[in-house]
Enzyme design. Structure first.
Site: not given
Length: 205
Positions: A164, A180
């Site tokens: 992301h 992440c």
């Protein structure tokens, strides 16, 4: 840190929640023949934050040692060099982006997965373990400048794992996430345009 209204301050929240991924800038395209050798270090003026920083260990890679084919394109995330490599399905182009990576081995997941969903303007909610460690964090953050997932997100088949963007660029190139992989917003927007549902993803350490 709470403000006078009892809400979590934007700066405080972004500084902590950006542990989902973030950083400092580098050119979006590094072709194999143009990439510096591993271990080479150079200084570059950051066009986004106007500070000096170091870039090291960025080098071009071939896809063959990692994938048997390039069906739907392929993403390799090297958590050691903190770089994301992307190869198009037809081998017409190859790109490298700097990333944030997990803060510890315990939060690092390695292996094969794939993109299962693409979201422009993602919302965000902390995982149960994040909420337990940080009870002051909000239960839900809508799309916008306070969202730690930035402008775009690629959801992986592993629950809670994503590639992301980020609105807090201070931590790109560092161990700064809860699992992440974070990119600059301009880089995830570019990768978002290339990647498909079904794009192969491999994380190595």
């Amino acid at each position: 840190m709470m403000n006078k209204t009892g809400r979590l301050g934007r700066r405080s929240f972004l500084g902590t929640a950006a542990m989902l991924g973030a950083g400092v800038a580098m050119p979006s395209l590094v072709r194999a023949q143009e990439a510096p050798d591993a271990g080479q270090e150079r200084h570059e003026q950051n066009e986004y934050t106007n500070i000096r920083r170091n870039i090291s260990s960025f080098r071009g890679l071939d896809w063959q040692p990692y994938f048997t084919n390039l069906k739907n394109g392929a993403i390799l995330v090297d958590t050691t060099s903190r770089a994301l490599h992307y190869w198009s399905a037809d081998e017409s182009f190859y790109k490298v982006f700097p990333t944030s990576v997990p803060v510890s081995q315990e939060l690092t997941r390695l292996g094969r997965t794939e993109v299962i969903r693409k979201v422009e303007g993602p919302s965000w909610s902390p995982t149960p373990s994040m909420k337990e460690r940080n009870p002051d964090w909000p239960d839900y953050v809508p799309p916008g400048p306070d969202n730690p997932l930035g402008t775009h997100a690629l959801y992986l088949s592993w629950k809670y794992y994503r590639i992301h963007g980020t609105h807090d660029t201070r931590k790109i190139g560092r161990k700064s996430s809860n699992g992440c992989i974070g990119l600059y917003n301009e880089h995830i927007q570019e990768l978002f345009g290339y990647a498909k549902v079904g794009t192969q993803v491999l994380l190595i350490g």
